[in-house]
Write a protein that holds these residues in place. Structure first.
Motif, PDB file in Angstrom:
ATOM      1  N   SER A 134      62.922  68.317  32.900  1.00  0.00           N
ATOM      2  CA  SER A 134      62.332  68.124  34.100  1.00  0.00           C
ATOM      3  C   SER A 134      63.341  67.638  35.224  1.00  0.00           C
ATOM      4  O   SER A 134      62.782  67.445  36.738  1.00  0.00           O
ATOM      5  N   GLY A 156      61.449  64.815  46.265  1.00  0.00           N
ATOM      6  CA  GLY A 156      60.453  65.859  45.975  1.00  0.00           C
ATOM      7  C   GLY A 156      59.314  65.369  46.147  1.00  0.00           C
ATOM      8  O   GLY A 156      58.359  66.070  46.772  1.00  0.00           O
ATOM      9  N   ALA A 157      58.634  64.108  45.724  1.00  0.00           N
ATOM     10  CA  ALA A 157      57.332  63.854  45.941  1.00  0.00           C
ATOM     11  C   ALA A 157      57.216  63.660  47.580  1.00  0.00           C
ATOM     12  O   ALA A 157      55.883  64.002  48.157  1.00  0.00           O
ATOM     13  N   ASP A 171      55.542  73.769  43.573  1.00  0.00           N
ATOM     14  CA  ASP A 171      56.499  72.839  43.346  1.00  0.00           C
ATOM     15  C   ASP A 171      57.706  73.049  42.743  1.00  0.00           C
ATOM     16  O   ASP A 171      57.874  73.733  41.621  1.00  0.00           O
ATOM     17  N   HIS A 183      68.510  67.481  44.750  1.00  0.00           N
ATOM     18  CA  HIS A 183      69.077  66.318  43.931  1.00  0.00           C
ATOM     19  C   HIS A 183      68.835  66.820  42.463  1.00  0.00           C
ATOM     20  O   HIS A 183      69.245  66.140  41.601  1.00  0.00           O
ATOM     21  N   LYS A 184      68.087  67.857  42.173  1.00  0.00           N
ATOM     22  CA  LYS A 184      68.008  68.638  40.955  1.00  0.00           C
ATOM     23  C   LYS A 184      68.924  69.959  40.769  1.00  0.00           C
ATOM     24  O   LYS A 184      70.038  69.891  40.306  1.00  0.00           O
TER      25      LYS A 184
HETATM   26  C1  LIG Z   1      61.184  65.669  39.628  1.00  0.00           C
HETATM   27  C2  LIG Z   1      59.934  66.541  39.888  1.00  0.00           C
HETATM   28  C3  LIG Z   1      59.158  65.967  41.043  1.00  0.00           C
HETATM   29  C4  LIG Z   1      59.428  64.767  41.923  1.00  0.00           C
HETATM   30  O1  LIG Z   1      60.561  64.588  42.451  1.00  0.00           O
HETATM   31  P1  LIG Z   1      61.203  63.319  42.805  1.00  0.00           P
HETATM   32  O2  LIG Z   1      62.337  63.791  43.768  1.00  0.00           O
HETATM   33  O3  LIG Z   1      61.462  62.587  41.969  1.00  0.00           O
HETATM   34  O4  LIG Z   1      60.243  62.617  44.087  1.00  0.00           O
HETATM   35  C5  LIG Z   1      58.034  66.668  41.135  1.00  0.00           C
HETATM   36  N1  LIG Z   1      57.837  67.810  40.384  1.00  0.00           N
HETATM   37  C6  LIG Z   1      58.504  68.096  39.449  1.00  0.00           C
HETATM   38  C7  LIG Z   1      58.144  69.436  38.455  1.00  0.00           C
HETATM   39  C8  LIG Z   1      59.681  67.483  38.968  1.00  0.00           C
HETATM   40  O5  LIG Z   1      60.408  67.866  38.005  1.00  0.00           O
END
Ligand SMILES: *Cc1c(COP(=O)(O)O)cnc(C)c1O
Length: 478
Positions: free
Chosen positions: A70, A131-132, A237, A263-264
């Motif tokens: 994830s 992300g959040a 998401d 950042h992912k």
């Molecule tokens: C990582 C993730 C988030 C949250 O992202 P952040 O940048 O850590 O706030 C939300 N949803 C999913 C499915 C994620 O893998």
């Protein structure tokens, strides 16, 4: 390892800087320190070794395999960092007038265009810093949309039980009530349950597809149509975009809002709380609600938009611009073809690993193929030999690997969630299968051996509850 302060030797210092005559820079009395500031005094050699030693204690993608499910811990091309450290970008001040930062605004607009194409969205804000934060921003836009239509009863957000924990948290922060949608036996959204949960109070749905089990929901269109028919909006998401970029588009699946984790998926180093970026894309009808300061192409120049319906500002200035710049470099360098190939390789790698693990006797949470990640259940090892997912993860550290995500999603017992990403070689994947197979045999023959791991790390088994509840984060001087 000693702290840099403990290594200090009075009088030892770098001699590169010229001596300064104290009289020539006397500050007024009121600005002067009463006592000497306690700074460490070391030679350049000592400082260099100290920081190199610290670096070796950090585990990152540059050290080894990092299958943190994830989180998409892919390798980040170094050229992205080089571009992000060009003085023409680092020297820009966020308070400069828009006429003076036309290049930066153009970059934002161009990345917006590229990403919107990839998502089938019509506009995008780069303000959210994670992300959040993107989820929260999108939910505020959703709320503003319903209220702008005088639709005031819509206070519920539907969220599947496999969702990332930030989803219900963001919904609660944005003032919504969270309604849990159960998964069916295959790990997909239970469509009948969903239909029974929607109504006039449904503000929208938050969904990630592929979900956190690594499964792509084949009923996705029926799901988003159910929400639309009830008058709600669909939020995607997109933190897990890695396996679908260039393959399918959230807009085509019926989503109205999307957040990405630059950042992912878009290759910015992360972990340990560094700067992130969670841009939000939306369809045409939601554009007026975007945060203030959207760069708009006015033909001869870029201006910053000011919509009276905007939800306001969710972060100062333009968001984490240098993270956005890295994503821009990544997208421009790969191009549409490269992006599609990256995602195909990510899925191929995950399936190769999943099949290797199955052949070694591991149970996966679900049958069939996966997308970018898969979930192992070590419930059998726990039951038969007392070896938990935690013990197994600890043993992996001695093998020079970062453990997978543990005990998530919550609906799988003794879960290890593995995401290899596209940047690992076939040799590495074979090595990982060999290590998992060997450790599994060890768990069956000598379970105690796993319980005393890791042996190669600075701290082996901290009291995790104590460490979380009463962390000592300040240096205790004696
Ligand atoms: C990582 C993730 C988030 C949250 O992202 P952040 O940048 O850590 O706030 C939300 N949803 C999913 C499915 C994620 O893998």
């Amino acid at each position: 390892m000693k702290l840099i302060f403990e290594r200090s030797q009075a009088g030892r210092k770098l001699s590169l800087l010229p001596e300064v005559d104290p009289k020539s820079c006397q500050l007024p009395e009121k600005f002067r320190r009463a006592e000497h500031i306690r700074l460490p005094e070391l030679s350049e050699t000592e400082i260099s070794r100290h920081y190199s030693a610290l670096e070796r204690r950090v585990f990152g993608v540059n050290q080894g395999f990092f299958p943190l499910g994830s989180c998409t811990m892919k390798y980040n091309p170094k050229i992205n960092d080089e571009l992000a450290s060009l003085p023409s970008f680092t020297g820009v001040h966020p308070l400069q007038r828009s006429q003076e930062i036309q290049g930066c605004l153009k970059l934002l607009a161009r990345l917006e265009e590229r990403l919107c194409k990839l998502l089938a969205m019509d506009a995008m804000t780069f303000q959210p810093a994670a992300g959040a934060h993107g989820e929260f921003t999108a939910l505020l836009m959703m709320k503003a949309y319903h209220l702008s239509r005088g639709d005031e009863k819509r206070n519920k957000i539907l969220i599947p039980d496999a969702a990332h924990g930030t989803n219900p948290a963001s919904a609660a922060m944005a003032g919504f009530k969270v309604v849990n949608v159960p998964s069916d036996a295959k790990g997909y959204v239970d469509l009948e349950a969903l239909k029974s949960l929607v109504g006039e109070d449904t503000a929208g749905l938050m969904l990630t597809n592929p979900n956190t089990l690594g499964l792509f929901d084949p009923n996705i269109e029926a799901i988003t149509e159910t929400i639309h028919a009830a008058g709600g909006l669909n939020y995607y998401d997109g933190a897990n975009l890695n396996p679908i970029m260039g393959q399918v588009r959230p807009g085509d699946m019926g989503f109205d809002l999307v957040h990405l984790n630059l950042h992912k998926t878009f290759s910015t180093p992360h972990g340990g709380g560094g700067p992130g970026s969670g841009p939000v894309g939306c369809v045409e009808i939601l554009k007026p609600f975007l945060p203030q300061g959207q760069p708009i192409d006015c033909g001869d120049a870029y201006e910053l938009a000011n919509s009276s319906k905007s939800i306001g500002t969710v972060r100062s200035f333009y968001g984490n611009f240098l993270v956005v710049l890295r994503a821009f470099a990544y997208v421009e360098l790969l191009g549409a073809e490269g992006i599609r190939e990256a995602s195909e390789t990510a899925v191929l790698n995950a399936n190769y690993l999943q099949e290797g693990m199955r052949a070694a006797g591991f149970q996966t949470a679900h049958e069939g193929a996966c997308m970018h990640e898969f979930v192992l259940s070590l419930a059998d090892l726990k039951k038969n030999y007392g070896v938990s997912a935690l013990d197994f993860a600890k043993a992996l550290q001695d093998e020079g690997m970062h453990p997978p995500t543990m005990y998530f999603p919550l609906i799988v017992s003794e879960a290890l969630m593995v995401e290899p990403t596209e940047t690992e070689s076939p040799e590495m994947l074979d090595h990982v299968i060999e290590v998992f197979t060997r450790l599994r045999k060890l768990a069956e023959t000598n379970p105690e051996a796993l319980k005393s791991t890791p042996k190669t790390t600075v701290i082996s088994r901290p009291d995790e509850v104590e460490a979380a509840r009463h962390p000592i984060v300040q240096y205790q001087e004696d």
